[in-house]
Design a protein around this motif. Structure first.
Motif, PDB file in Angstrom:
ATOM      1  N   LEU A  88      26.931 101.408 -25.173  1.00  0.00           N
ATOM      2  CA  LEU A  88      26.811 100.601 -26.391  1.00  0.00           C
ATOM      3  C   LEU A  88      27.797 101.017 -27.473  1.00  0.00           C
ATOM      4  O   LEU A  88      28.110 100.221 -28.366  1.00  0.00           O
ATOM      5  CB  LEU A  88      25.385 100.697 -26.935  1.00  0.00           C
ATOM      6  CG  LEU A  88      24.282 100.140 -26.038  1.00  0.00           C
ATOM      7  CD1 LEU A  88      22.930 100.299 -26.706  1.00  0.00           C
ATOM      8  CD2 LEU A  88      24.528  98.681 -25.708  1.00  0.00           C
ATOM      9  N   ALA A  89      28.291 102.251 -27.436  1.00  0.00           N
ATOM     10  CA  ALA A  89      29.133 102.787 -28.512  1.00  0.00           C
ATOM     11  C   ALA A  89      30.319 101.889 -28.870  1.00  0.00           C
ATOM     12  O   ALA A  89      30.598 101.685 -30.065  1.00  0.00           O
ATOM     13  CB  ALA A  89      29.618 104.184 -28.145  1.00  0.00           C
TER      14      ALA A  89
ATOM     15  N   MET B 141      22.506 100.847 -36.004  1.00  0.00           N
ATOM     16  CA  MET B 141      21.691 101.010 -34.799  1.00  0.00           C
ATOM     17  C   MET B 141      21.163  99.657 -34.323  1.00  0.00           C
ATOM     18  O   MET B 141      21.204  99.349 -33.120  1.00  0.00           O
ATOM     19  CB  MET B 141      20.528 101.966 -35.064  1.00  0.00           C
ATOM     20  CG  MET B 141      19.683 102.217 -33.827  1.00  0.00           C
ATOM     21  SD  MET B 141      18.497 103.557 -34.040  1.00  0.00           S
ATOM     22  CE  MET B 141      17.734 103.560 -32.413  1.00  0.00           C
ATOM     23  N   ALA B 142      20.691  98.834 -35.256  1.00  0.00           N
ATOM     24  CA  ALA B 142      20.210  97.507 -34.873  1.00  0.00           C
ATOM     25  C   ALA B 142      21.344  96.679 -34.260  1.00  0.00           C
ATOM     26  O   ALA B 142      21.144  95.963 -33.268  1.00  0.00           O
ATOM     27  CB  ALA B 142      19.620  96.795 -36.083  1.00  0.00           C
ATOM     28  N   HIS B 143      22.536  96.799 -34.845  1.00  0.00           N
ATOM     29  CA  HIS B 143      23.697  96.066 -34.325  1.00  0.00           C
ATOM     30  C   HIS B 143      24.002  96.470 -32.877  1.00  0.00           C
ATOM     31  O   HIS B 143      24.243  95.611 -32.019  1.00  0.00           O
ATOM     32  CB  HIS B 143      24.913  96.328 -35.213  1.00  0.00           C
ATOM     33  CG  HIS B 143      26.204  95.874 -34.623  1.00  0.00           C
ATOM     34  ND1 HIS B 143      26.597  94.549 -34.604  1.00  0.00           N
ATOM     35  CD2 HIS B 143      27.200  96.576 -33.987  1.00  0.00           C
ATOM     36  CE1 HIS B 143      27.765  94.445 -34.004  1.00  0.00           C
ATOM     37  NE2 HIS B 143      28.154  95.650 -33.625  1.00  0.00           N
ATOM     38  N   LEU B 144      24.018  97.756 -32.595  1.00  0.00           N
ATOM     39  CA  LEU B 144      24.334  98.224 -31.242  1.00  0.00           C
ATOM     40  C   LEU B 144      23.266  97.794 -30.236  1.00  0.00           C
ATOM     41  O   LEU B 144      23.582  97.381 -29.108  1.00  0.00           O
ATOM     42  CB  LEU B 144      24.503  99.738 -31.223  1.00  0.00           C
ATOM     43  CG  LEU B 144      25.708 100.305 -31.977  1.00  0.00           C
ATOM     44  CD1 LEU B 144      25.802 101.809 -31.774  1.00  0.00           C
ATOM     45  CD2 LEU B 144      27.001  99.637 -31.551  1.00  0.00           C
ATOM     46  N   LEU B 145      22.001  97.882 -30.630  1.00  0.00           N
ATOM     47  CA  LEU B 145      20.927  97.456 -29.727  1.00  0.00           C
ATOM     48  C   LEU B 145      21.037  95.965 -29.417  1.00  0.00           C
ATOM     49  O   LEU B 145      20.886  95.540 -28.263  1.00  0.00           O
ATOM     50  CB  LEU B 145      19.567  97.785 -30.350  1.00  0.00           C
ATOM     51  CG  LEU B 145      19.212  99.272 -30.417  1.00  0.00           C
ATOM     52  CD1 LEU B 145      17.960  99.476 -31.268  1.00  0.00           C
ATOM     53  CD2 LEU B 145      18.996  99.856 -29.020  1.00  0.00           C
ATOM     54  N   ARG B 146      21.315  95.175 -30.448  1.00  0.00           N
ATOM     55  CA  ARG B 146      21.452  93.731 -30.228  1.00  0.00           C
ATOM     56  C   ARG B 146      22.673  93.417 -29.367  1.00  0.00           C
ATOM     57  O   ARG B 146      22.637  92.514 -28.528  1.00  0.00           O
ATOM     58  CB  ARG B 146      21.535  93.028 -31.579  1.00  0.00           C
ATOM     59  CG  ARG B 146      20.216  93.043 -32.343  1.00  0.00           C
ATOM     60  CD  ARG B 146      20.394  92.683 -33.802  1.00  0.00           C
ATOM     61  NE  ARG B 146      19.123  92.654 -34.519  1.00  0.00           N
ATOM     62  CZ  ARG B 146      19.005  92.566 -35.837  1.00  0.00           C
ATOM     63  NH1 ARG B 146      20.095  92.503 -36.602  1.00  0.00           N
ATOM     64  NH2 ARG B 146      17.811  92.542 -36.402  1.00  0.00           N
ATOM     65  N   ALA B 147      23.757  94.181 -29.599  1.00  0.00           N
ATOM     66  CA  ALA B 147      24.963  93.971 -28.793  1.00  0.00           C
ATOM     67  C   ALA B 147      24.693  94.252 -27.322  1.00  0.00           C
ATOM     68  O   ALA B 147      25.354  93.690 -26.440  1.00  0.00           O
ATOM     69  CB  ALA B 147      26.092  94.862 -29.306  1.00  0.00           C
ATOM     70  N   GLY B 148      23.718  95.108 -27.059  1.00  0.00           N
ATOM     71  CA  GLY B 148      23.339  95.408 -25.683  1.00  0.00           C
ATOM     72  C   GLY B 148      22.335  94.423 -25.111  1.00  0.00           C
ATOM     73  O   GLY B 148      21.829  94.633 -24.004  1.00  0.00           O
ATOM     74  N   GLY B 149      22.025  93.363 -25.869  1.00  0.00           N
ATOM     75  CA  GLY B 149      21.124  92.337 -25.375  1.00  0.00           C
ATOM     76  C   GLY B 149      19.658  92.579 -25.651  1.00  0.00           C
ATOM     77  O   GLY B 149      18.792  91.907 -25.081  1.00  0.00           O
TER      78      GLY B 149
END
Length: 464
Positions: free
Chosen positions: A297-298, A132-140
């Motif tokens: 984000l997926a 979850m942290a990875h996806l949020l960070r990937a979204g900026g």
């Protein structure tokens, strides 16, 4: 209870591990003049006094001594159900952890810890939190990752972040409820028997685990529709959103769907095991609960770096693949690991600290879908071995008993042909020979011929 509310009270710390030291720093930072007593091991006394010479340090946390304090801030591994703690609590001592202090300090005027998602479950919670942290960070989004995954919340402090992802063990979920604060989102992945030595019974374990949603009353609870215990919950005061349900995020075979909309094929993702890909559905549901576009984000899940000691492929040595699943501490986790290698020749290493968990379901599964070999070890190894002897005698698989991990690795090696898999998935804690599952996993890596320093770091802790 906010840290400031400790002022003027008789306060003790219990435990001088990383969580205990984090609690000490938080209390000293807010209340530098507050007298503090520390209960710790004898071998920790000198180190504690070097850090803070004003501490009153004791090594025997008896009921009488604990009862002398208004508040005891304890480390998560110390059970409040132990005889001394229970007796002191009956006399009025309040026990809480650093998790409770952090949540109380982060709550807004309405008692909500905003933009914060808490994740718990018997298995998969660390990978789910990191994903979850990875996806949020990937979204900026500037995102904090902390909690049971390896960074105490009090070390995180009030660090500036757009979102906070917090992994919680069953030792910590009650602290969220006791803090008086409400997380914005709380996720429960699954429930299996676990940590019975800490909780005292299966029923208490379930109740403590579920306090994150039953007592902490999150604004939104994200629950697994496939878990019958979760499906039966009633949570007045919380909105409930389901994952694994056809109306929301779910899998159809290996395909990821949002309702009737196909989103992507999960097979190429670096998420070993269908259970981990299923937990991607939990992550996406939680991201939506925070008000973000999860479908956007997926696809970033393709860039996720798997965590160490969790179905971690170390590489190949001597013609064999070596997989480190040292974090596996339940028979169900071992079965999930074995599913990942269906169709391959596998020798699985099982056993460790004996908490009295029932392994009959594991034996039943071995009767239906057995690996090439099972090697038992550890304190509960003989009990597991005895269950499996009839199946081994019937030719279902090869069975061996090992004196220790080194012996187990040697015996596993001898059973496999080139191309086989040596799988450390113990289904039990590491207590006794090892300090924790990390030390056990590092030893396994060394025995297999790999550099343990290259396989142990958890990426992404803190704020990024």
């Amino acid at each position: 209870m906010h840290v400031s509310e400790l002022d003027g009270r008789r306060v003790a710390l219990w435990g001088w591990g990383r969580e205990g030291r984090a609690a000490w720093r938080a209390i000293r930072g807010a209340l530098p003049g507050l007298p503090l007593t520390l209960f710790c091991r004898a071998d920790e006394v000198d180190g504690a006094l070097r850090v803070d010479a004003t501490l009153a340090v004791e090594t025997d946390a008896t009921a009488e001594r604990l009862a002398a304090f208004d508040v005891v801030v304890k480390s998560p591994g110390i059970s409040p159900y132990g005889e001394a703690a229970a007796a002191a609590a009956a006399r009025g001592t309040r026990f809480l952890g650093g998790t409770a202090l952090w949540f109380a300090g982060e709550a807004d005027a309405d008692g909500i810890v905003a933009r914060t998602a808490c994740i718990t479950g018997t298995k998969g919670k660390s990978t789910t939190s990191a994903l979850m942290a990875h996806l949020l960070r990937a979204g900026g989004h500037h995102t904090a990752l902390a909690g049971n995954i390896g960074l105490p919340l009090l070390e995180l402090g009030g660090a500036d972040a757009d979102y906070r992802v917090v992994e919680l063990s069953s030792y910590q979920t009650g602290d969220v409820a006791d803090s008086g604060a409400r997380p914005e989102v709380a996720v429960v992945l699954n429930l299996f028997p676990e940590h019975l030595d800490w909780h005292g019974s299966h029923e208490r374990y379930l109740a403590d685990k579920l306090r994150l949603v039953t007592d902490a009353r999150p604004r939104i609870a994200v629950l697994n529709a496939a878990d019958p215990r979760l499906a039966a919950l009633e949570l007045p005061g919380s909105e409930v959103r389901w994952f694994g349900h056809e109306a929301g995020w779910h899998l159809r075979g290996d395909l990821l769907f949002r309702g009737d909309q196909e989103v992507m094929d999960t097979r190429p993702l670096p998420l070993p095991g269908r259970h981990n890909r299923g937990n991607l559905c939990a992550v996406l549901t939680a991201i939506e609960a925070l008000g973000l576009d999860a479908a956007e984000l997926a696809p970033h899940a393709a860039g996720f770096a798997p965590l160490p000691h969790r179905l971690q492929t170390l590489g190949e040595r001597d013609g064999l693949a070596w997989v480190n699943d040292s974090i596996s501490t339940t028979p169900q986790a071992t079965l999930a690991a074995l599913e990942c290698f269906a169709g391959r020749q596998v020798a699985v290493l099982v056993g460790g600290h004996d908490r009295g968990l029932d392994w009959s379901g594991f034996a039943d599964a071995m009767d239906r879908h057995a690996p090439e070999a099972v090697v038992t070890m550890g304190a509960n190894g003989p009990r597991i071995h005895e269950l499996l002897v009839p199946l081994a005698n019937a030719g279902r698989f090869r069975l061996a008993a090992a004196d220790d991990l080194a012996d187990a690795v040697a015996q596993a090696r001898s059973t496999l042909d080139p191309g086989g898999v040596v799988l450390l998935s113990p289904g039990a804690p590491s207590f006794g020979p090892y300090r924790d599952y990390v030390e056990r996993g590092r030893h396994f890596a060394t025995l297999a011929g790999f550099d343990p320093d290259m396989i142990s770091a958890i990426p992404g802790l803190g704020v990024a």
